[in-house]
Design an enzyme around this catalytic site. Structure first.
Site, PDB file in Angstrom:
ATOM      1  N   GLU A  26       1.500 -12.851  -0.273  1.00 44.78           N
ATOM      2  CA  GLU A  26       1.615 -11.609  -1.030  1.00 44.78           C
ATOM      3  C   GLU A  26       0.971 -11.706  -2.413  1.00 44.78           C
ATOM      4  O   GLU A  26       0.345 -10.752  -2.888  1.00 44.78           O
ATOM      5  CB  GLU A  26       3.108 -11.248  -1.163  1.00 44.78           C
ATOM      6  CG  GLU A  26       3.397 -10.048  -2.019  1.00 44.78           C
ATOM      7  CD  GLU A  26       4.830  -9.534  -1.833  1.00 44.78           C
ATOM      8  OE1 GLU A  26       5.245  -9.318  -0.677  1.00 44.78           O
ATOM      9  OE2 GLU A  26       5.529  -9.361  -2.842  1.00 44.78           O
ATOM     10  N   CYS A  69       2.161 -17.608  -2.518  1.00 44.67           N
ATOM     11  CA  CYS A  69       2.560 -16.823  -1.340  1.00 44.67           C
ATOM     12  C   CYS A  69       1.405 -15.904  -0.944  1.00 44.67           C
ATOM     13  O   CYS A  69       0.628 -15.458  -1.792  1.00 44.67           O
ATOM     14  CB  CYS A  69       3.760 -15.945  -1.654  1.00 44.67           C
ATOM     15  SG  CYS A  69       5.298 -16.838  -1.909  1.00 44.67           S
ATOM     16  N   CYS A  86       8.351 -13.300  -5.887  1.00 45.00           N
ATOM     17  CA  CYS A  86       9.530 -14.095  -5.530  1.00 45.00           C
ATOM     18  C   CYS A  86       9.715 -15.269  -6.480  1.00 45.00           C
ATOM     19  O   CYS A  86      10.714 -15.971  -6.400  1.00 45.00           O
ATOM     20  CB  CYS A  86       9.438 -14.589  -4.086  1.00 45.00           C
ATOM     21  SG  CYS A  86       8.320 -15.992  -3.845  1.00 45.00           S
ATOM     22  N   GLY A 138       9.714   4.318  -0.936  1.00 47.72           N
ATOM     23  CA  GLY A 138       9.851   4.201  -2.380  1.00 47.72           C
ATOM     24  C   GLY A 138       9.341   5.431  -3.117  1.00 47.72           C
ATOM     25  O   GLY A 138       9.849   5.794  -4.176  1.00 47.72           O
ATOM     26  N   ASP A 150      12.414   8.516   7.286  1.00 56.92           N
ATOM     27  CA  ASP A 150      11.717   7.437   6.582  1.00 56.92           C
ATOM     28  C   ASP A 150      12.029   7.523   5.090  1.00 56.92           C
ATOM     29  O   ASP A 150      11.534   8.405   4.394  1.00 56.92           O
ATOM     30  CB  ASP A 150      10.210   7.594   6.837  1.00 56.92           C
ATOM     31  CG  ASP A 150       9.393   6.470   6.216  1.00 56.92           C
ATOM     32  OD1 ASP A 150       9.965   5.405   5.922  1.00 56.92           O
ATOM     33  OD2 ASP A 150       8.175   6.674   6.036  1.00 56.92           O
ATOM     34  N   GLU A 175       8.812 -12.216   7.621  1.00 58.29           N
ATOM     35  CA  GLU A 175       8.564 -12.154   6.169  1.00 58.29           C
ATOM     36  C   GLU A 175       7.306 -12.971   5.840  1.00 58.29           C
ATOM     37  O   GLU A 175       7.336 -13.906   5.028  1.00 58.29           O
ATOM     38  CB  GLU A 175       9.760 -12.705   5.387  1.00 58.29           C
ATOM     39  CG  GLU A 175      10.845 -11.715   5.118  1.00 58.29           C
ATOM     40  CD  GLU A 175      10.497 -10.715   4.002  1.00 58.29           C
ATOM     41  OE1 GLU A 175       9.381 -10.775   3.459  1.00 58.29           O
ATOM     42  OE2 GLU A 175      11.349  -9.871   3.709  1.00 58.29           O
ATOM     43  N   ASN A 220      14.982  -1.858   8.606  1.00 58.12           N
ATOM     44  CA  ASN A 220      14.121  -1.866   7.416  1.00 58.12           C
ATOM     45  C   ASN A 220      12.704  -1.455   7.797  1.00 58.12           C
ATOM     46  O   ASN A 220      12.320  -1.468   8.969  1.00 58.12           O
ATOM     47  CB  ASN A 220      14.167  -3.220   6.687  1.00 58.12           C
ATOM     48  CG  ASN A 220      13.295  -4.258   7.324  1.00 58.12           C
ATOM     49  OD1 ASN A 220      12.084  -4.087   7.475  1.00 58.12           O
ATOM     50  ND2 ASN A 220      13.886  -5.358   7.731  1.00 58.12           N
ATOM     51  N   ASP A 221      11.913  -1.077   6.797  1.00 62.42           N
ATOM     52  CA  ASP A 221      10.654  -0.403   7.101  1.00 62.42           C
ATOM     53  C   ASP A 221       9.615  -1.255   7.815  1.00 62.42           C
ATOM     54  O   ASP A 221       8.956  -0.787   8.732  1.00 62.42           O
ATOM     55  CB  ASP A 221      10.060   0.262   5.849  1.00 62.42           C
ATOM     56  CG  ASP A 221       9.902  -0.697   4.688  1.00 62.42           C
ATOM     57  OD1 ASP A 221      10.334  -1.859   4.802  1.00 62.42           O
ATOM     58  OD2 ASP A 221       9.345  -0.284   3.672  1.00 62.42           O
TER      59      ASP A 221
END
Lengths: 325, 325
Positions: free
Chosen positions: B185, B183, B178, B14, B11, B163, B113-114
């Site tokens: 997020e 969004c 973005c 970041g 894994d 996404e 990807n994670d």
């Protein structure tokens, strides 16, 4: 069923019944017949009429018929072959349509709802041919949709996958048929288009309103529908383009959300949207590029549906060809 | 690889590197090791450190190791086994990570990807075990996600499926990383939670602010993050609950849109969300029931992720077990 068998596609719509013989290898509609729905006759009359149409098709073809696929305009339990309900015609609730048609015609019969069937039809026979994955959005009286992934319909856990019309894109927006506010359907389906066009005409100064191509096409403000809106916009009518750009901004948001969530190779727009002038389609694509996730502008693929009024019949055939889960 | 082989999950996050040995038949983490990421060392140091960790695991197990799966915290080309970029550590752009790890360890190696890896991990080893289809939403520094349909990850045509963080749910809302507004997020990820909590504290009358459990936990308004918000809300702090209800209203809209578009059996919430108190989870579920498509209230299944900090390691193992397209 041999690879060379013809397939019967039956399309039970809100306003018409259509039946056709499809040659799946060539993607051709060999023969078809159509009759208006008579709602007062209920499910019984609709079924009897459809069976008569199907028998007529079989009697007049020299080819072998391998199966029947039914595209039904309302929610169904596809696995059980049972209609759940119809908003247009009485007597359908819980009706074992696949079994009844199969017994009457002596052929294996499968059932699907119309948006899913149309999605599969466009993937196999229409605008989505050759794509690995495809989302389908039907912009008509409502907004329905379907998802085809690697040649298989993704129905969802409750048969609801692809219900993109009920994606909320403007919370607190206009009330939807589902009771909530701001669903894509309440913003951009045919009735919403007509409503937004009429509101713009009513709010416009008389000299603008009276020169509007929408009014000229419809005769009166009250008679303006989505058809006059898109027709006038295609002719370059300024007010119609203004209204349509606002609608396309909402539709583009919904499409951008589908693209970033499902990420299909291709998004096919059917229903009335398939008839929009190419200039309007280009305008919608530009709208999606404006609101999509930055960096994805050049991977957007939108296409009008290709099968027109025959999508339901082709949908029936595509359902038969669908691998069973 | 025999069915009884152990799998190595790597894994690359970041802030940390983690490696583990997973027994896929039992769903157990047999051994694991963890080190902080040293961003100044770039990709070269991260890879060397990770290989050292993996070799240490292999050296200390008596079992047979059948393969390696890498869960990478950034966009990857899974089919090619190549990292596309990393936002945290230099030197990763275009790095053929699967090939390099595979050669170094002499084992078949796959890359994902994670968010996708965590989704697969929860489906195979965690909260999604036994479900036919699952959507995964990771609410952390950002909001990522993944879609598992009948045991297979649906990556999308451009690796973007799931996404969901970039679903626009409040057009014109707060600016997202973005660049767009509204969004999911930008409304409900960790940083947005902190921002909304601090704004509410700054706007509150002093007597409310000074009594807030958020302030007590953080020490100052400026130090309040999503963690203090959800902690104080779980303790029943009125202001924290008000802020969280507004955030949950946005998150619920996003979840409702996922449910009506993808219609999975189950939606699993990971990242910080997995640690929310059960009372908060119940509150979110109620929020989704309030905004979902009417008639679907009772088919909503939400679950917190079950694998915690080991999700990335399990994700590596789940990637190896994933059927190749």
């Amino acid at each position: 069923m041999s690879d060379r068998s013809l397939l019967i596609g039956l399309d039970f719509g809100g306003t018409k019944l259509a039946a056709g013989l499809v040659d799946p290898a060539r993607g051709d509609l060999v023969a078809s017949v159509r009759r208006p729905t008579e709602p007062e006759g209920g499910a019984t009359l609709a079924l009897a009429t459809m069976l008569e149409m199907a028998r007529e098709l079989v009697a007049n073809t020299p080819g072998e018929v391998g199966g029947v696929g039914i595209n039904f305009g309302g929610p169904v339990d596809a696995a059980a072959g049972v209609v759940l309900q119809s908003h247009h015609v009485a007597g359908w609730d819980g009706f074992p349509l696949a079994a009844r048609v199969g017994a009457a015609l002596g052929l294996p019969t499968t059932l699907e709802n119309d948006a899913n069937g149309q999605a599969l039809a466009e993937w196999r026979f229409g605008a989505g041919r050759g794509s690995r994955s495809m989302a389908y959005l039907n912009v008509g009286t409502g907004i329905g949709g379907g998802i085809v992934l690697e040649g298989r319909l993704w129905r969802g856990a409750h048969g609801m996958a692809g219900e993109f019309g009920h994606m909320v894109v403007r919370p607190g927006g206009p009330v939807c048929t589902c009771g909530r506010g701001g669903c894509l359907e309440a913003l951009a389906a045919g009735p919403a288009m007509g409503r937004r066009a009429r509101a713009a005409l009513a709010a416009a100064p008389p000299e603008i309103r009276d020169r509007s191509a929408m009014l000229r096409r419809a005769g009166s403000v009250a008679a303006v529908t989505g058809r006059e809106l898109t027709g006038a916009a295609a002719d370059g009518d300024t007010l119609a383009l203004e209204v349509l750009d606002a609608i396309f901004a909402d539709l583009a948001l919904g499409i951008a959300n589908i693209l970033s969530g499902v990420d299909p190779d291709l998004l096919v727009l059917g229903g009335g949207a398939a008839d929009w002038a190419p200039t309007l389609f280009a305008r919608l694509l530009e709208g999606v590029r404006t609101v999509c996730l930055p960096g994805t502008e050049n991977q957007i693929a939108l296409s009008p549906a290709a099968l027109g009024a025959d999508a339901g019949i082709f949908g029936g055939a595509a359902i038969v060809l669908q691998p069973r889960a």
